[in-house]
Design an enzyme around this catalytic site. Structure first.
Site, PDB file in Angstrom:
ATOM      1  CD  GLU A 155      -2.990  -1.143   2.218  1.00 39.31           C
ATOM      2  OE1 GLU A 155      -2.677  -0.567   3.271  1.00 39.31           O
ATOM      3  OE2 GLU A 155      -4.051  -1.769   2.080  1.00 39.31           O
ATOM      4  CD  GLU A 314      -4.092  -6.082   2.542  1.00 36.44           C
ATOM      5  OE1 GLU A 314      -4.726  -5.390   3.364  1.00 36.44           O
ATOM      6  OE2 GLU A 314      -2.884  -5.954   2.344  1.00 36.44           O
TER       7      GLU A 314
END
Ligand code: GAL
Length: 672
Positions: A155, A314
């Site tokens: 991320e 995710e």
């Protein structure tokens, strides 16, 4: 498959699994993990993402033994590995040597080691160390039979993106020199004639650190662009190393496309640089109908992937741990969420994380294998979802069919969110969410598109918030309408150019011609104030914003009944060439945006699907088959009309002209 690295190597079904952090457990637990993974139908896990300190114990002292054993174990059990480069958490020894690589915030405070993502992306020491551990991993595991996919970093862009240190300042100046070449060019682009900011020496140009009053907006906007580019360069360095040393294995990094926590990256640029676009999505747990935001995230991710299939890397099986009130998912929600991502183009459903952590900041985060173990609802739902996804392998490679497009531009948001706008209540993200919800409730499947993208394939294009527009996007929208498209634009769009400068003449400079109007003056509303709009035999309500619209070719469809612009046009339609351009000059609710959409759909020749509220129907089109996903988020059974007979893949039942979708359930019909 349209390009050779578009799928994790050797994965012959949809991806199902999650982040797996076995380093938090004794090795005897690993055997139980893989046994349970097989029971749940897990096909791939993401490993090693946070493991730098365990792999490189001190500079140059490595311990790969545990990762060797783990990858071997996964391979023996037929589970593919999405292997992380652990460069989101440099070890303590690295910061001992290079405290200057810890990032500095806008106020001049340096962050400390102890969380994650504390990185100055301009730091040469960080770049070298990150490349070094990436190289070691690539050399060691390039040919490991478990390796399916490289997962670079984690991320990018969160929890901090920008660093305001002196190293970053020098890097920013190099970036500006490439962009503007000379200081007079920079002075002109930044409008430094205002408030006496004119620069005569490059050394005086700095990051937009904290200033006593509003800072220069053009400087801040370029800083946001620079930050994005600096981070992207670090991704590319790792990617290129992996491509060189580990050919044949695709490289991804997990995006967070629609999460308001991560708006610092321009994912249009990032999408072009990865082999497989992957995304993380977490529900805003408390929001009512948060499945609408999920759908938006999936649609946006697909757009960033250029329409190609992508991968949900995710999401959560139930509650997260980082919101104010971490509401658990209700029974069935886990499956609906996963299926909605797959319906909208994901080639699987992965979670954070496999086994719940006992310690650390995320011990209250849900997992596939919760603290409660296998005697739990979550585990039963995980096993059942694994079986369902197992029966959907044939959807791989099929593409989502969209009815309309919504324009989306991170750079425009960066600009609009700077200080001193006419009303801080007018939030571009809120407008995008609300207009998306209106389209969702009309059962329109939307793609997102960059304002300069070719829009010719869409009968309808929505523009909920596009404050900043380039000349190219302005020409693009005019061409689109003249050629027969239907465009619907929301207020405060087309206001500034790429330097946050108002073009000469009345607002909205970039859209005056296509909308057939000018705006004489903005008239933002007081907190809580509402205005009535009348037209088409229907009253609509606006808040936050109104303005004085002067038609110059456009027809007035709704007018303001009251408020500052009472009696003036509120919603207009401009016939242009073979198409039409609508303008909505106030902030409307999703329901009221829907009233305009109904009119625009009829202009666009779009026949709206008659479907029950909150029954999500999306089609994926493959080379030989069509797949119709129907997800019933409501509490009553629903009936969905079918275009042709087929087979329902989750039950195996034949279906003819209609499909019953029980409350809370998903059905997937394959048509020939
Ligand atoms: C994600 C992150 C994971 C984990 C998860 C918790 O944003 O990539 O590592 O922290 O959030 O929800």
């Amino acid at each position: 498959m349209d390009h050779p690295l578009s799928w994790p190597l050797g994965l012959d079904s949809l991806a199902y699994g999650g982040d797996y952090n076995p380093e938090q457990w004794p090795e005897e637990v690993w055997r139980e993990d893989v046994r349970l993974m097989r029971q749940a139908g897990v096909t791939m896990v993401s490993v090693g993402i946070f493991s730098w300190a365990l792999l490189e114990i001190e500079r140059g002292m490595y311990n790969f033994g545990w990762l060797d054993r783990l990858l071997d174990l996964l391979d023996e059990n037929g589970i593919r590995a999405d292997l992380g480069t652990p460069t989101v958490v440099p070890p303590a020894w690295f910061y001992r040597e290079h405290p200057e690589a810890l990032p500095v915030n806008r106020e001049g405070i340096r962050y400390e080691f102890g969380g994650r993502g504390a990185i100055c992306h301009s730091s040469p020491a960080y770049q070298d160390a990150a490349l070094s551990i990436t190289e070691k991993l690539a050399r060691r595991y390039a040919t490991h039979p478990a390796l399916a996919l490289w997962h670079v970093h984690n991320e990018y862009g969160v929890p901090v993106s920008a660093c305001y240190c002196e190293t970053s300042a020098a890097h920013f100046r190099r970036w500006l020199t490439d962009r503007y070449r000379t200081l007079p060019e920079l002075n002109s682009a930044w409008g430094t004639a205002f408030w006496g900011q004119r620069y005569v020496q490059w050394q005086d140009v700095r990051p937009p650190r904290l200033t006593p009053t509003a800072g220069n907006p053009a400087q801040q906007l370029d800083w946001a662009r620079f930050t994005n580019d600096a981070i992207l360069d670090n991704f590319k360095r790792e990617r290129d190393m992996l491509h060189r040393l580990s050919p044949g294995i695709p490289v991804t990094t997990n995006f967070m496309t629609a999460l308001s926590q991560c708006e610092s990256l321009d994912y249009w640029a990032w999408g072009r640089e990865v082999d497989i676009v992957s995304n993380d999505h977490y529900l805003v747990a408390e929001a009512e109908r948060n499945h609408v935001n999920l759908a938006m995230s999936a649609d946006l991710t697909r757009a960033v992937a250029g329409g190609r299939p992508w991968l949900l890397l995710e999401h959560s099986t139930s509650a997260v741990n980082w919101q104010h009130r971490n509401i658990a998912k209700r029974p069935g929600e886990l499956a609906r969420n996963s299926m909605a991502h797959v319906a909208r183009g994901s080639e699987g459903a992965m979670f954070f994380q496999w086994r719940a952590s006992r310690f650390g900041a995320e011990k209250f985060h849900s997992a596939m294998l919760p603290h409660a173990g296998t005697e739990s609802r979550i585990w039963r739902e995980v096993v059942s979802l694994g079986a369902d996804l197992g029966s959907l392998g044939s959807v791989r490679g099929s593409r989502v069919k969209a009815d309309a497009a919504i324009l989306w531009d991170w750079q425009s948001w960066w600009a609009q969110k700077l200080e001193w706008r006419p009303s801080t209540d007018l939030d571009p993200r809120e407008r995008a969410d609300t207009w998306y919800a209106a389209a969702y409730d009309h059962h329109l499947t939307v793609d997102f598109a960059h304002p300069e993208a070719d829009l010719g394939e869409y009968p309808l294009v929505l523009v909920p918030a596009l404050y900043l527009m380039t000349e190219a996007s302005s020409r693009n929208l005019a061409r689109y309408v003249r050629n027969g498209g239907t465009l619907v634009v929301s207020c405060f769009s087309g206001i500034v150019d790429s330097h946050d400068t108002v073009p000469p003449g009345p607002h909205p400079g970039a859209l005056r011609d296509v909308l057939g109007l000018t705006v004489e003056e903005f008239a933002p509303l007081r907190a809580g104030e509402q205005v009535l709009l009348a037209g088409e035999g229907q009253q609509l309500t606006g808040d936050v914003w109104s303005e004085f619209v002067v038609p110059r070719g456009a027809d007035t469809v709704w007018s303001y009944v009251d408020g500052p612009a009472a009696g003036h046009p509120a919603i207009t339609r401009h016939p242009l060439g073979y198409g039409s351009a609508w303008y909505v000059s106030s902030r409307l609710s999703a329901r009221d945006v829907g009233a305009v959409l109904t009119r625009a759909c009829s202009d666009a020749g779009l026949i709206e699907r008659r479907l029950p509220h909150d029954v999500e129907v999306v089609e994926r089109v493959g080379a030989t088959n069509h797949y119709l996903f129907a997800i019933n988020h409501s509490s009553t059974d629903a009936v969905v009309p079918l275009p042709s007979p087929g087979t329902e893949l989750l039950t195996g039942a034949p279906v003819t002209d209609e499909l019953t979708v029980p409350a809370g359930a998903t059905r997937v019909v394959r048509h020939a």
